[in-house]
Motif scaffolding. Sequence first.
Motif, PDB file in Angstrom:
ATOM      1  N   ASP A   1       0.821  -1.214   0.000  1.00  0.00           N
ATOM      2  CA  ASP A   1       0.000   0.000   0.000  1.00  0.00           C
ATOM      3  C   ASP A   1       0.854   1.263   0.000  1.00  0.00           C
ATOM      4  OD1 ASP A   1      -2.163  -1.672   0.085  1.00  0.00           O
ATOM      5  OD2 ASP A   1      -2.532  -1.437   2.242  1.00  0.00           O
ATOM      6  N   SER A   2       2.059   1.183   0.566  1.00  0.00           N
ATOM      7  CA  SER A   2       2.923   2.363   0.660  1.00  0.00           C
ATOM      8  C   SER A   2       3.767   2.570  -0.589  1.00  0.00           C
ATOM      9  CB  SER A   2       3.853   2.228   1.883  1.00  0.00           C
ATOM     10  OG  SER A   2       3.101   2.073   3.074  1.00  0.00           O
ATOM     11  N   GLN A   3       3.786   1.558  -1.495  1.00  0.00           N
ATOM     12  CA  GLN A   3       4.655   1.655  -2.663  1.00  0.00           C
ATOM     13  C   GLN A   3       4.260   2.804  -3.578  1.00  0.00           C
ATOM     14  OE1 GLN A   3       7.399   0.306  -3.289  1.00  0.00           O
ATOM     15  NE2 GLN A   3       7.497  -1.536  -1.985  1.00  0.00           N
ATOM     16  N   VAL A   4       2.943   3.117  -3.641  1.00  0.00           N
ATOM     17  CA  VAL A   4       2.494   4.187  -4.538  1.00  0.00           C
ATOM     18  C   VAL A   4       3.105   5.523  -4.124  1.00  0.00           C
ATOM     19  CG1 VAL A   4       0.495   5.434  -5.401  1.00  0.00           C
ATOM     20  CG2 VAL A   4       0.351   2.963  -5.017  1.00  0.00           C
ATOM     21  N   VAL A   5       3.011   5.843  -2.841  1.00  0.00           N
ATOM     22  CA  VAL A   5       3.596   7.096  -2.358  1.00  0.00           C
ATOM     23  C   VAL A   5       5.106   7.060  -2.484  1.00  0.00           C
ATOM     24  CG1 VAL A   5       3.806   8.622  -0.353  1.00  0.00           C
ATOM     25  CG2 VAL A   5       1.674   7.388  -0.768  1.00  0.00           C
TER      26      VAL A   5
ATOM     27  N   GLU B   1       6.922   5.523  -4.751  1.00  0.00           N
ATOM     28  CA  GLU B   1       7.319   5.730  -6.141  1.00  0.00           C
ATOM     29  C   GLU B   1       7.219   7.205  -6.527  1.00  0.00           C
ATOM     30  OE1 GLU B   1       4.843   3.144  -8.379  1.00  0.00           O
ATOM     31  OE2 GLU B   1       5.860   1.302  -7.700  1.00  0.00           O
ATOM     32  N   GLN B   2       6.203   7.902  -6.006  1.00  0.00           N
ATOM     33  CA  GLN B   2       6.069   9.328  -6.308  1.00  0.00           C
ATOM     34  C   GLN B   2       7.280  10.111  -5.823  1.00  0.00           C
ATOM     35  OE1 GLN B   2       2.375  10.503  -4.535  1.00  0.00           O
ATOM     36  NE2 GLN B   2       1.093   9.563  -6.139  1.00  0.00           N
ATOM     37  N   ARG B   3       7.880   9.674  -4.734  1.00  0.00           N
ATOM     38  CA  ARG B   3       9.023  10.387  -4.161  1.00  0.00           C
ATOM     39  C   ARG B   3      10.342   9.669  -4.458  1.00  0.00           C
ATOM     40  NH1 ARG B   3       6.356  12.005   1.764  1.00  0.00           N
ATOM     41  NH2 ARG B   3       4.494  13.002   0.865  1.00  0.00           N
ATOM     42  N   GLN B   4      10.253   8.712  -5.356  1.00  0.00           N
ATOM     43  CA  GLN B   4      11.442   7.969  -5.789  1.00  0.00           C
ATOM     44  C   GLN B   4      12.137   7.252  -4.632  1.00  0.00           C
ATOM     45  OE1 GLN B   4      13.934  10.693  -7.936  1.00  0.00           O
ATOM     46  NE2 GLN B   4      12.381  11.134  -9.502  1.00  0.00           N
ATOM     47  N   HIS B   5      11.325   6.781  -3.649  1.00  0.00           N
ATOM     48  CA  HIS B   5      11.864   5.999  -2.535  1.00  0.00           C
ATOM     49  C   HIS B   5      11.782   4.517  -2.852  1.00  0.00           C
ATOM     50  CE1 HIS B   5      12.294   9.545  -0.217  1.00  0.00           C
ATOM     51  NE2 HIS B   5      11.012   9.675   0.160  1.00  0.00           N
ATOM     52  N   THR B   6      12.645   3.766  -2.176  1.00  0.00           N
ATOM     53  CA  THR B   6      12.625   2.309  -2.285  1.00  0.00           C
ATOM     54  C   THR B   6      12.356   1.723  -0.897  1.00  0.00           C
ATOM     55  OG1 THR B   6      14.226   2.363  -4.085  1.00  0.00           O
ATOM     56  CG2 THR B   6      13.926   0.257  -2.939  1.00  0.00           C
ATOM     57  N   ILE B   7      11.355   0.852  -0.820  1.00  0.00           N
ATOM     58  CA  ILE B   7      11.027   0.206   0.455  1.00  0.00           C
ATOM     59  C   ILE B   7      11.491  -1.237   0.395  1.00  0.00           C
ATOM     60  CG2 ILE B   7       9.192  -0.453   2.038  1.00  0.00           C
ATOM     61  CD1 ILE B   7       7.544   1.853   1.035  1.00  0.00           C
ATOM     62  N   ILE B   8      12.364  -1.613   1.303  1.00  0.00           N
ATOM     63  CA  ILE B   8      12.890  -2.985   1.379  1.00  0.00           C
ATOM     64  C   ILE B   8      12.298  -3.649   2.618  1.00  0.00           C
ATOM     65  CG2 ILE B   8      14.946  -4.408   1.627  1.00  0.00           C
ATOM     66  CD1 ILE B   8      16.529  -2.228   0.219  1.00  0.00           C
ATOM     67  N   PHE B   9      11.638  -4.773   2.404  1.00  0.00           N
ATOM     68  CA  PHE B   9      11.015  -5.514   3.501  1.00  0.00           C
ATOM     69  C   PHE B   9      11.791  -6.801   3.730  1.00  0.00           C
ATOM     70  CE2 PHE B   9       7.498  -8.579   4.793  1.00  0.00           C
ATOM     71  CZ  PHE B   9       7.621  -8.265   6.129  1.00  0.00           C
ATOM     72  N   ASP B  10      12.324  -6.948   4.965  1.00  0.00           N
ATOM     73  CA  ASP B  10      13.114  -8.130   5.327  1.00  0.00           C
ATOM     74  C   ASP B  10      12.454  -8.799   6.524  1.00  0.00           C
ATOM     75  OD1 ASP B  10      14.983 -10.054   5.806  1.00  0.00           O
ATOM     76  OD2 ASP B  10      16.566  -8.678   6.486  1.00  0.00           O
ATOM     77  N   LYS B  11      11.884  -9.965   6.275  1.00  0.00           N
ATOM     78  CA  LYS B  11      11.226 -10.685   7.379  1.00  0.00           C
ATOM     79  C   LYS B  11      12.162 -11.675   8.056  1.00  0.00           C
ATOM     80  CE  LYS B  11       9.262 -14.345   4.487  1.00  0.00           C
ATOM     81  NZ  LYS B  11       8.028 -15.073   4.127  1.00  0.00           N
ATOM     82  N   CYS B  12      13.437 -11.663   7.647  1.00  0.00           N
ATOM     83  CA  CYS B  12      14.451 -12.564   8.214  1.00  0.00           C
ATOM     84  C   CYS B  12      13.958 -14.010   8.129  1.00  0.00           C
ATOM     85  CB  CYS B  12      14.788 -12.151   9.651  1.00  0.00           C
ATOM     86  SG  CYS B  12      15.496 -10.487   9.761  1.00  0.00           S
ATOM     87  N   SER B  13      14.065 -14.727   9.227  1.00  0.00           N
ATOM     88  CA  SER B  13      13.622 -16.133   9.234  1.00  0.00           C
ATOM     89  C   SER B  13      12.244 -16.274   9.865  1.00  0.00           C
ATOM     90  CB  SER B  13      14.638 -16.991  10.004  1.00  0.00           C
ATOM     91  OG  SER B  13      14.769 -16.517  11.343  1.00  0.00           O
TER      92      SER B  13
ATOM     93  N   VAL C   1       4.452   5.647  10.894  1.00  0.00           N
ATOM     94  CA  VAL C   1       5.915   5.633  10.943  1.00  0.00           C
ATOM     95  C   VAL C   1       6.501   5.567   9.535  1.00  0.00           C
ATOM     96  CG1 VAL C   1       7.924   4.364  11.787  1.00  0.00           C
ATOM     97  CG2 VAL C   1       5.916   4.622  13.248  1.00  0.00           C
ATOM     98  N   ILE C   2       5.914   4.715   8.679  1.00  0.00           N
ATOM     99  CA  ILE C   2       6.433   4.599   7.306  1.00  0.00           C
ATOM    100  C   ILE C   2       6.266   5.915   6.554  1.00  0.00           C
ATOM    101  CG2 ILE C   2       6.091   3.429   5.094  1.00  0.00           C
ATOM    102  CD1 ILE C   2       5.347   0.922   6.665  1.00  0.00           C
ATOM    103  N   ARG C   3       5.142   6.567   6.692  1.00  0.00           N
ATOM    104  CA  ARG C   3       4.925   7.844   6.015  1.00  0.00           C
ATOM    105  C   ARG C   3       5.880   8.914   6.542  1.00  0.00           C
ATOM    106  NH1 ARG C   3       0.527   8.450   2.792  1.00  0.00           N
ATOM    107  NH2 ARG C   3      -0.916   6.681   2.725  1.00  0.00           N
TER     108      ARG C   3
END
Length: 481
Positions: free
Chosen positions: A319-323, A325-337, A358-360
Motif C-alpha cells: 500500500d505504501s509503494q504508490v507514495v 514511487e512518487q518520491r522515488q523511494h525504495t522500500i525494502i522488507f526483510d522478514k528474516c527467518s 511511521v512509514i509515512r
Amino acid sequence: MKLFQRIFSTFCLVIICGIFIASFTFWLIQSRMNETHSKQRRNMESIMLANTLATFQSQGAQATKDMLTRWHDHPATKHIAIVSSITHKEIFNRPFSRDEYLRAYQFALENPKSDMSIIYYDGFGEEYLFFVRNFDKQEMERLPTLIIPGLPFAPVWHEFILIGVTLLIGLLLAYILARNIAHPISILEHGMNRLAAGELDTRVSHQLIERKDELASLGVQFDKMAAQLQQLVEKERHLLHHVSHEMRSPLARVQALLGLIQARPEKQTDYIQRLENEITRMDTLVGELLTLSRLETANMAMEKEPLPIVPFVQQLVEDSQVVAEQRQHTIIFDKCSLKADACLNANESYLYRALDNVIRNAMNYSPEGSTIHIKMYEDRKNLHIEIVDNGVGVKPEQLPHIFTAFYRADSSNGKTGTGLGLAITKHIAEQHGGKLFAENVQPNGLKMHFVLPKTTRSKHAVAQKTVENKEQPENKEQQED
C-alpha cells in the motif's frame, strides 16, 4: 470524636480492663491461697491441741508447759489456751476475755467430739478447758504481698500505689501509641486537603521518612498518585494550549477567507477551495484528537484478535509503494527467518495506522531516492519491527520528546502535520502490550523500533478453532438455503 481521641480512648479502656482483670485474678488467687493457708493453720492448731491434751494427760501440767515453751516459735502454739475452771487463769498467764472463755466452754459441751474445744478432768477432779483461740471465727489471714521497700505503709497501700503507677504508665503508653498512629494519618489528611485545593506539588513521604511501616508506604503511594495527577493535569494543560493554538490559525484563515469572498466575489471559486482545505485540516486535527483521547482512556478496552503479522506487513508495504514511487523511494522488507504463521493478538486497523504513520514519516523526512528498510524478527517472547529511514534524524536531546502530542523536532523543517501521529502510534503500541523506541542511526537516519508480544501457537490454534466453529453453522445454513 477525632481519630486520635478514639484510639486513645480505646487504648485506655484496654489498659484499664487489663489492670482490672489482672487485679481480680491476683485477688482471687490470693484468696484461694489465704483460704488454703487458714485451713492448714486450723489443722495444725487442732493437731497441736490434741498433742497438748495428750501430754497433759500423761505427764502433767509442768510437762505441758515445757513442751509449749519448746514450740513457742510455732504459729499454732500461740493460739493454744488451757484454762483452769478453779482459778480461771491460763497456764501461761496470758490474758483472755471471759466472753471468749464462755463461748469455748459452751461449744465444748455441745460438741464433745470437737477438736477445737475440749473439757478435761484431771485425777483430782479439777476441770480444764483446752481450746483454740478464736476457733469459731472464719478468720482469713491476708498474706503480705507487693511490699515496696522503704515505704512504711500497709501492703494494701503498696498495691494501690503500684496500680496507680501502672495506670499512669499505661495512659502514657496509650498516648504515645495513639499519637504514633494518628499523626501520620493527619499528615496524609493535610496533604489530601492541599491536593484537593489544587496544590499539585504536594508531597508527604518526606515527613514519614523515619517510619518503616504501612503508613510510610501509604505516604509513598500518595506521592506517586500526586505526581501522576500533576503529570496528567500538566499534560491536559499542554494539550489544551496546543489545541487552541492549532485551531486558532485555521479559524483565522477561515475568517479571512470569508471576508475575501465577500470583498472579491469574482475569486469566489478559488477562495472556497482554500476554505475547504482549511476545514479539512481542522477536521483531520479533531479526528486525531479524538483518536488520541480514546487511546489515552485506560479503561476503554481495545478489541483484538489473532493477526498473522507477515502478510499484514507485506500488505502495508504494498500500500505504501504508490507514495514511495512518487518520491522515488525504495522500500525494502526483510522478514528474516520469521515464519508465515507468526501471529499477534492485535487490533488490525489501529496497528495498521501505527505502522503506516511511521512509514509515512520515514518517507516525508528522507530525501528523494532514499531507501526505507523494514525489518522483522522475533525472540522467545516478542516480535520486533524496525523501520529505518535515511533522513537527518533527530537531535539526541529531542528524542525523548518526539512522542509528545504537538511536539515538533527541529528536523521537521516546517512540514505540515498535526503533531499527533507519533503520540498516537506510541499509545497504540502500548495498548497492544508493547513498546516503541526511537534512536538515531549512523551515518544518518532514524530507526523506529516496535516491540510487540507475540501470541503462542497454542492460543492461535484455539482462536482459529473457535472461528471455524462459529463459521460452521453459517456454512450449514447457506447449504440449506
